[in-house]
Enzyme design. Structure first.
Site, short mmCIF file in Angstrom:
data_model
loop_
_atom_site.label_atom_id
_atom_site.label_comp_id
_atom_site.label_asym_id
_atom_site.label_seq_id
_atom_site.Cartn_x
_atom_site.Cartn_y
_atom_site.Cartn_z
N ILE A 162 -48.41 13.45 24.05
CA ILE A 162 -48.64 12.06 23.62
C ILE A 162 -48.51 11.07 24.77
CG2 ILE A 162 -47.97 10.31 21.92
CD1 ILE A 162 -49.25 12.94 20.80
N TRP A 169 -43.78 -5.58 18.12
CA TRP A 169 -42.49 -5.43 18.79
C TRP A 169 -42.15 -6.62 19.69
CZ3 TRP A 169 -43.29 0.49 20.17
CH2 TRP A 169 -43.17 1.22 18.99
N GLU A 211 -46.03 -0.25 10.32
CA GLU A 211 -44.77 -0.99 10.24
C GLU A 211 -44.97 -2.50 10.24
OE1 GLU A 211 -42.25 0.23 13.58
OE2 GLU A 211 -42.00 -1.88 14.06
N HIS A 247 -38.34 14.54 17.49
CA HIS A 247 -37.05 13.91 17.23
C HIS A 247 -35.96 14.93 16.97
CE1 HIS A 247 -39.53 10.38 17.15
NE2 HIS A 247 -38.45 9.64 17.18
N CYS A 263 -47.10 7.17 14.60
CA CYS A 263 -46.02 8.08 14.20
C CYS A 263 -45.07 7.44 13.20
CB CYS A 263 -45.25 8.56 15.43
SG CYS A 263 -44.77 7.27 16.56
#
Ligand code: GLN
Ligand code: ZN
Length: 517
Positions: free
Chosen positions: A197, A327, A371, A460, A409
């Site tokens: 990625i 962000w 998000e 993760h 993701c």
């Protein structure tokens, strides 16, 4: 019912709501509680409701009048006026923040902003100061000069450019089937192509070097040489591992958003403005205060250096406009759609530079695409309209033979699959461990014809996935996705992983692809 039970405890109950208008206001106001906190910053419905229909005389209204989510100073006179209007309906009234303050950095006092910008900013402690100012203004006391309209970082050329955008600039031509043919010719890749990625482990050594460089203990030349060495090492490593599409490793980036923000006009970054991202992870949002422009290429040198070292294609990766905005703290004096187009034009120019440097695959990361969608579904059409436009504007000038990837993701994607499809990329790498296969059904439902890299390794987790574990994911996916469209990759960047586990997992990943072929 629940509040009825709580009320029987005899405790004083104070209910806070925030982030948006309350849709069930009558029910809320009837709860057996002492006070109710409402957000009067986001949305106009709460204010309209109280002004038209009043507020229960036996309750306290906690009026959220300063923004808990963005950093622009409050117009004190206007807030005091709203407070007066509300107080006429709710004699028992308190002044508060409209939402928790953990979305904000602690204080501007420790930052080194240009004074012209600083004069517009309020972090958490400054928000508390504003509560005093509003109360004082309400009481008719003289208060310090605090708020003026945002007036920094105007760039008229950028505004004109956005105003003159035409539909064709948002549409990539030709359409996907023709691009696919062109890309097959330009990029001979095996079936089940392998890639990552983007980021590779950011080791303590790298973080120390960056800190030394920032503190002036290491020269710019020495830092650059160090980064180039890291790039050369990671290219060699990927060739040895047998990956098909390589990356440059993103070693020059502290953070995928901040790195670009630091190089764009109209954006500022903080040195201590940490906020929580999730769990114990923190990041420093950037600030979009002015018109956004790209004075010079941002990461072309690193990516073209990586490509110069190998005959395999190197993906040129950057962070997409929606994620940069999601962000960051974004100005509110111009429509978000315009800010998104400004940013998209900067990224588009960067991608065009990648192409000119011989890059054949680009990737525009949009991990925050889902998000950033508003809390309330009624805000979704407007949001997805500008978000998709911004993404398309970023990529639409790519040549047909240049393969455009995106990456997302850690979200539920099934419900937004139509919007994802409308972004018109050629390939997407997407996380699937959390969405548990429903994403696959969604792709099938919309007859998705693009290439998909469904993450076969959950990065993760510190566990190194075995070939068989990854094979299980692929076997399930291949029931729904044509094998000719399937890429093999981890589900996110490797930045937070260690080298040993990354190498072990990538070995298995390449072995899996070979077995599949
Ligand atoms: N290209 C980025 C990386 O590999 C993407 C990170 C992300 O999706 N959050 O680190
Ligand atoms: Zn990711």
């Amino acid at each position: 019912h629940t509040y009825g039970q709580l009320a029987q405890t005899g405790c004083a109950l104070h209910v806070f709501t925030y982030y948006d208008d309350v849709d069930w206001m009558d029910e809320l106001l009837k709860l057996p509680v002492q006070s109710i906190g409402l957000d009067f910053v986001h949305g106009t419905g709460n204010l309209a409701h109280i002004l038209n229909r009043g507020f229960p005389k036996d309750k306290t209204l906690i009026a959220g009048l300063v923004d808990g989510r963005n950093i622009w100073r409050t117009n004190i006179a206007a807030a005091a006026r709203t407070l007066k209007q509300l107080a006429a309906k709710a004699p028992r009234i308190a002044v508060s923040n409209a939402g928790p303050l953990y979305h904000l950095p602690i204080t501007t006092a420790v930052e080194k902003f240009d004074p012209a910008l600083l004069a517009h900013l309020a972090f958490a402690e400054e928000r508390l100061h504003e509560l005093r100012l509003i109360a004082d203004a309400y009481d008719g006391k003289a208060v310090e000069a605090w708020w003026t309209p945002l007036d920094v970082g105007a760039n008229m050329a950028v505004r004109e450019r956005v105003k003159k955008l035409v539909d064709a600039e948002f549409t990539r031509a030709p359409s996907y089937p023709a691009r696919r043919t062109a890309q097959r010719k330009a990029l001979p890749l095996p079936v089940f192509p392998t890639t990552t990625i983007g980021s590779f482990p950011q080791s303590p050594e790298l973080r120390k070097m960056r800190a030394d460089y920032r503190a002036g203990r290491v020269t710019a030349d020495a830092y650059k040489t160090f980064i180039r060495q890291k790039i050369a090492d990671v290219i060699k490593l990927q060739e040895d591992l047998g990956l098909d599409v390589l990356v440059h490793g993103e070693f020059e980036r502290t953070d995928m958003m901040e790195f670009f923000a630091q190089q764009l006009d109209g954006m500022a970054t903080t040195s201590n403005g940490w906020i929580i991202s999730y769990g114990t992870r923190v990041y420093r949002p950037a600030i979009v205060y002015g018109d956004v422009a790209r004075p010079r290429p941002m990461s072309v040198a690193e990516i073209s250096y990586a490509q110069s070292l190998t005959t395999r294609p190197v993906k040129g990766i950057l962070t997409g406009p929606v994620t940069v905005l999601a962000w960051s703290f974004v100005r509110e004096d111009v429509p978000i759609e315009d800010v998104a187009c400004q940013l998209a034009l900067c990224l588009r120019a960067e991608l065009e530079d990648y192409e000119r440097a011989g890059i054949k695959i680009v990737q525009v990361d949009e991990p925050a695409f889902r998000e950033r969608a508003p809390v309330k579904r009624r805000g979704w059409p407007a949001y997805f309209a500008w978000a998709i436009k911004a993404f398309r504007l970023t990529c639409a000038s790519m040549k047909p033979e240049t393969q455009v990837h995106s990456h997302m993701c850690y979200s539920e994607f099934g419900e937004i699959i139509e919007h994802i499809a409308a972004m018109d990329f050629d390939a997407i790498s997407i996380e699937a461990s959390r969405s548990k296969g429903d994403i696959l059904e969604s792709f099938e439902r919309i007859k998705f014809d693009r290439q998909i890299g469904l993450g076969v390794w959950d990065i993760h987790s510190p566990a190194v996935p075995t070939v068989d574990e990854m094979r299980g994911i692929v076997d399930r996916a291949l029931k729904l996705i044509p094998r000719g469209n399937f890429w093999i990759n981890p589900d996110c960047g490797l930045k937070t992983r260690g080298w040993d586990e990354s190498i072990a997992a990538l070995k298995n990943l390449v072995a899996l692809a070979k077995a599949l072929r």
